[in-house]
Each structure stands twice: as structure tokens, then as C-alpha cells.
Scaffold this motif. Structure first.
Motif, PDB file in Angstrom:
ATOM      1  N   VAL A   1      -2.815   0.204  -1.805  1.00 19.55           N
ATOM      2  CA  VAL A   1      -2.159   1.117  -0.873  1.00 19.55           C
ATOM      3  C   VAL A   1      -3.134   1.515   0.225  1.00 19.55           C
ATOM      4  N   PRO A   2      -2.924   1.057   1.457  1.00 21.55           N
ATOM      5  CA  PRO A   2      -3.783   1.486   2.561  1.00 21.55           C
ATOM      6  C   PRO A   2      -3.438   2.903   2.984  1.00 21.55           C
ATOM      7  N   ALA A   3      -4.411   3.597   3.543  1.00 22.93           N
ATOM      8  CA  ALA A   3      -4.164   4.952   4.027  1.00 22.93           C
ATOM      9  C   ALA A   3      -3.410   4.906   5.345  1.00 22.93           C
ATOM     10  N   ALA A   4      -2.611   5.933   5.575  1.00 21.03           N
ATOM     11  CA  ALA A   4      -1.926   6.045   6.856  1.00 21.03           C
ATOM     12  C   ALA A   4      -2.952   6.298   7.953  1.00 21.03           C
ATOM     13  N   ASN A   5      -2.706   5.744   9.110  1.00 18.47           N
ATOM     14  CA  ASN A   5      -3.588   6.020  10.252  1.00 18.47           C
ATOM     15  C   ASN A   5      -2.788   5.967  11.542  1.00 18.47           C
ATOM     16  N   ALA A   6      -3.375   6.508  12.588  1.00 21.06           N
ATOM     17  CA  ALA A   6      -2.659   6.663  13.852  1.00 21.06           C
ATOM     18  C   ALA A   6      -2.486   5.351  14.601  1.00 21.06           C
ATOM     19  N   LYS A   7      -3.307   4.368  14.308  1.00 19.44           N
ATOM     20  CA  LYS A   7      -3.302   3.128  15.087  1.00 19.44           C
ATOM     21  C   LYS A   7      -2.382   2.059  14.504  1.00 19.44           C
ATOM     22  N   THR A   8      -2.171   2.117  13.196  1.00 18.43           N
ATOM     23  CA  THR A   8      -1.409   1.055  12.543  1.00 18.43           C
ATOM     24  C   THR A   8      -0.268   1.650  11.727  1.00 18.43           C
TER      25      THR A   8
ATOM     26  N   THR B   1       3.435   0.747   5.816  1.00 18.91           N
ATOM     27  CA  THR B   1       4.611   0.927   4.971  1.00 18.91           C
ATOM     28  C   THR B   1       4.354   0.272   3.615  1.00 18.91           C
ATOM     29  N   LEU B   2       5.014   0.786   2.622  1.00 13.16           N
ATOM     30  CA  LEU B   2       4.903   0.230   1.272  1.00 13.16           C
ATOM     31  C   LEU B   2       6.121  -0.627   0.965  1.00 13.16           C
ATOM     32  N   THR B   3       5.936  -1.550   0.040  1.00 15.28           N
ATOM     33  CA  THR B   3       7.037  -2.379  -0.435  1.00 15.28           C
ATOM     34  C   THR B   3       7.189  -2.180  -1.934  1.00 15.28           C
ATOM     35  N   PRO B   4       8.304  -1.576  -2.346  1.00 16.75           N
ATOM     36  CA  PRO B   4       9.373  -0.991  -1.551  1.00 16.75           C
ATOM     37  C   PRO B   4       8.941   0.358  -0.969  1.00 16.75           C
TER      38      PRO B   4
ATOM     39  N   ASN C   1      -4.056   7.949  -0.741  1.00 18.81           N
ATOM     40  CA  ASN C   1      -3.374   7.121   0.248  1.00 18.81           C
ATOM     41  C   ASN C   1      -1.857   7.251   0.145  1.00 18.81           C
ATOM     42  N   LEU C   2      -1.343   7.340  -1.079  1.00 25.12           N
ATOM     43  CA  LEU C   2       0.093   7.583  -1.248  1.00 25.12           C
ATOM     44  C   LEU C   2       0.485   8.899  -0.578  1.00 25.12           C
ATOM     45  N   HIS C   3      -0.323   9.934  -0.804  1.00 29.24           N
ATOM     46  CA  HIS C   3      -0.027  11.231  -0.193  1.00 29.24           C
ATOM     47  C   HIS C   3      -0.079  11.157   1.329  1.00 29.24           C
ATOM     48  N   SER C   4      -0.999  10.378   1.850  1.00 27.64           N
ATOM     49  CA  SER C   4      -1.092  10.239   3.316  1.00 27.64           C
ATOM     50  C   SER C   4       0.157   9.598   3.900  1.00 27.64           C
ATOM     51  N   LEU C   5       0.880   8.869   3.055  1.00 28.93           N
ATOM     52  CA  LEU C   5       2.131   8.224   3.473  1.00 28.93           C
ATOM     53  C   LEU C   5       3.352   9.066   3.115  1.00 28.93           C
ATOM     54  N   GLY C   6       3.111  10.266   2.604  1.00 26.79           N
ATOM     55  CA  GLY C   6       4.209  11.154   2.252  1.00 26.79           C
ATOM     56  C   GLY C   6       4.863  10.838   0.925  1.00 26.79           C
ATOM     57  N   LYS C   7       4.154  10.121   0.039  1.00 31.11           N
ATOM     58  CA  LYS C   7       4.710   9.727  -1.258  1.00 31.11           C
ATOM     59  C   LYS C   7       4.207  10.644  -2.372  1.00 31.11           C
TER      60      LYS C   7
ATOM     61  N   THR D   1       5.714  -5.427  -4.972  1.00 32.23           N
ATOM     62  CA  THR D   1       4.653  -4.536  -4.504  1.00 32.23           C
ATOM     63  C   THR D   1       3.306  -5.236  -4.580  1.00 32.23           C
ATOM     64  N   LYS D   2       2.510  -5.056  -3.535  1.00 35.27           N
ATOM     65  CA  LYS D   2       1.177  -5.632  -3.515  1.00 35.27           C
ATOM     66  C   LYS D   2       0.258  -4.840  -4.431  1.00 35.27           C
ATOM     67  N   VAL D   3      -0.487  -5.546  -5.284  1.00 38.19           N
ATOM     68  CA  VAL D   3      -1.450  -4.901  -6.175  1.00 38.19           C
ATOM     69  C   VAL D   3      -2.815  -5.521  -5.949  1.00 38.19           C
ATOM     70  N   ALA D   4      -3.844  -4.749  -6.271  1.00 40.03           N
ATOM     71  CA  ALA D   4      -5.202  -5.258  -6.149  1.00 40.03           C
ATOM     72  C   ALA D   4      -5.495  -6.203  -7.302  1.00 40.03           C
TER      73      ALA D   4
END
Length: 352
Positions: free
Chosen positions: A103-110, A113-116, A136-142, A342-345
Motif C-alpha cells: 500500500v503506497p502512501a497518499a501524496n499530492a503529486k500522484t 488507489t487500491l484494488t479493490p 498508508n491505509l489511513h492516508s488513503l482514508g481507509k 490486491t497487490k501484496v509485497a
């Protein structure tokens, strides 16, 4: 049906996985913890030395003599303190317990979104402990629900060395590495307190404590239904103190006794076992049922008749249903037919 022991249930039902498989849960994560085993041994050694010098205390400061805690009346209802999250009925979710989420962190430049792109994520607490996934989930509002087993001993968890022999019951049917825990014991409850503290430190929004229904299985400890009720209410009270929501995992036979202290249900296979109407008590009370079914074809292609059976069960109209493979990996299908991966590491547990 809610009180039927898992070991006695038939899984030879059309459209669902069969072959004598045990109650589906997460795949063993033993390999994943090998890389931190040496560090754990060092820490345990230091802790043991300190414990011998100062004496072991429980979470109330009492001496721990490894005896069962004194039976007490059922815990009183928890009064919500305004900080405990209450998810809404019908909230969509994803659950992945065998891998670390990528899960990447939310940022202003990019745009991230998560799948799903769903609001709630149920993940394994221990394997995400040293990651930025929840932040990072929290940064995306999850929201993040943190899974751990509260009613079974798993030898590969970082705190496995904290249990003593007297805490353990019989080996769990179908899970040879795990044993039932004596949930009445102060020593076991102290370990669960520490796990809740870990969840707080990780900023989990809620916890998903598994295997609380030992009374309904051959546990070797003479656990009773009342023992399970007391344990769930104990966990819920301690979770609420820490600002954590908590779900009831399966355990349909005690819903009436704990519905007032938990915020949601996490249910496996109520459609398969024709018991979704039992869990509908949650949605009737304004609390969601995060519902999992394991139909044939999951992770590849589920036949329409099988998805209809999983999604159209009596009582499940308002459930948050996901169709998953038994490994609970990144693949998911929803009742509207949408499929996501969903993408996993990469982890030692899923590398070939």
C-alpha cells in the motif's frame, strides 16, 4: 446449527470446497517469522532475566502463579467512549491474512488507489507490525482491522514463548501446529492485553480475534459456553478502553450474550452451513457482518450458481460478503460479480 462443532459439520455441499478440509482460516505464517526468530530469542532472554529478578506480574500488578483466574461475573456492558469506530451495515471490505499488503502512501503529486478501492481492510497484525501499511491505509482514508488468534496458541508468533504449558489444551483439529488456549487463565488474558496494546501502537482501528469458540470444539480444557462469553466480554472491554473496535469471529451461539459489546461480526461460511439468519442479529442491531464464503472456483472462476448460493443465503441480504480462496490471499470476488486482485509485497510465505 450455530452450536454445531466445526469438526462435526459436513463440507460435502454442492458448490463448496470439500474433501474434509478444516474450518478455513489463514495459512500458516511460520516461515515468515523465521527471519526474526533470533531477535525474538534475544529479547525473550533479556525479559526472562528481568522477570526472574523482579517477579512476574499480571496486567493488574498481581503476582502471576500460573493458576486460572478466579471466576468472575460476566463483564458489564461497555459504554462507548466516543472514540471507538462503529462501521456501518453493508460496508465493503477486503481480507488478506497470508501476505503483507503493498500500500503506497497518499501524496499530492500522484493519484493512489487500491484494488479493490474499499473502505475496510482486515489484515494480519503480526506480519504488518513493522510496516507502514496501516499508516498508508489511513492516508488513503481507509480503516484497518487487525487479525490475531485469541483462542489458540501458534508457535510461530513473536510472543509464543510467553505461554506456559498449563495455558495449552488439545491440538486443534486440522491445524497440527496450534493448540487451544485456556481462555480463563490470567496468564493467557495478560498476553491478549499485550496484543491489544500492540494493535493500539500500530494504530489499528479494530481487532479481529479468532478462535474464541473453543467450547464448541474438542479443546481438552473443559471450556464452557460461559467461559467464551466471559472471555469475549473481557476482550471487548479492554479493546474499548484502548479506543479499539472489536468483532466477534464466528461463535454464533453467543451472539445474544455479547452483541452489546462488539461492533461487528466476522463470519465464515454461514451460507454454506445455512446459518446466516443467526448472524443477521448484527445487521438488525445496526452492526455489519463481514462475511466470507469459500466457493469452488475461488481465485479462478466461480460458477454463477455457486456465487448465488453464497450471496443469496437467507438472512444475508445486508451482509458485507466476499468470496475468497481458502488461503485468504489477494484475490476477491463480490456479490455484484466484480473481481479484484490486491497487490501484496513479496514475503517468504508466498515466494516460489
Amino acid at each position: 446449527m450455530a452450536d454445531t462443532p466445526k469438526s462435526d459439520r459436513s463440507v460435502e455441499e454442492a458448490g463448496f470446497k470439500s474433501g474434509g478440509a478444516p474450518q478455513p482460516r489463514r495459512r500458516s505464517r511460520k516461515i515468515l517469522f523465521i527471519s526474526i526468530a533470533a531477535a525474538v530469542v534475544v529479547v525473550l532472554g533479556l525479559a526472562l532475566g528481568l522477570g526472574l529478578g523482579l517477579g512476574l506480574k499480571d496486567h493488574d500488578g498481581r503476582d502471576e502463579d500460573n493458576e486460572p483466574s478466579t471466576p468472575s461475573p460476566t463483564e458489564s456492558p461497555v459504554t462507548p467512549n466516543g472514540t471507538v469506530w462503529q462501521p456501518a451495515v453493508g460496508t465493503k471490505w477486503q481480507i488478506i491474512l497470508n501476505s503483507v499488503l503493498d500500500v503506497p502512501a497518499a501524496n499530492a503529486k500522484t493519484t493512489v488507489t487500491l484494488t479493490p478501492d474499499v473502505p475496510v481492510w482486515d489484515l494480519d497484525m503480526f506480519i504488518h507490525r513493522d510496516t507502514d501499511v496501516i499508516a498508508n491505509l489511513h492516508s488513503l482514508g481507509k480503516r484497518a482491522i487487525c487479525y490475531f488468534s485469541a483462542g489458540s496458541y501458534e508457535p510461530y508468533t513473536p510472543d509464543a514463548g510467553s505461554f506456559v504449558d498449563a495455558d495449552l489444551g488439545k491440538v486443534m483439529d486440522g491445524w497440527p501446529d496450534e493448540k487451544w488456549l485456556d481462555i480463563r487463565r490470567t496468564s493467557v488474558r495478560n498476553i491478549m492485553i499485550k496484543r491489544l496494546d500492540i494493535a493500539v501502537a500500530m494504530k489499528c482501528d479494530a481487532v479481529d480475534p479468532d478462535n474464541v469458540d473453543g467450547y464448541n470444539n474438542d479443546n481438552g480444557l473443559d471450556l464452557t459456553k460461559q467461559d467464551t462469553i466471559d472471555f469475549v466480554r473481557f476482550l471487548a472491554k479492554e479493546a474499548s478502553k484502548r479506543g479499539l473496535a472489536m468483532g466477534l469471529k464466528n461463535a454464533g451461539g453467543i451472539i445474544d450474550d455479547v452483541l452489546d459489546v462488539v461492533q461487528f461480526s466476522v463470519n465464515e461460511q454461514c451460507a454454506q452451513y445455512s446459518e446466516c439468519d443467526v448472524f443477521a442479529k448484527f445487521t438488525a442491531a445496526g452492526k455489519p457482518v463481514f462475511h466470507i464464503e469459500y466457493p469452488s472456483g475461488a481465485t479462478k472462476s466461480i460458477k454463477p450458481k455457486d456465487s448465488e448460493k453464497a450471496c443469496g443465503a437467507e438472512g444475508a441480504d445486508n451482509f458485507s460478503t466476499v468470496l475468497k480462496g481458502m488461503d485468504l490471499d489477494g484475490w476477491v470476488e463480490y456479490c455484484d460479480g466484480k473481481v479484484a486482485q490486491t497487490k501484496v509485497a513479496n514475503t517468504p510465505d508466498n515466494e516460489d
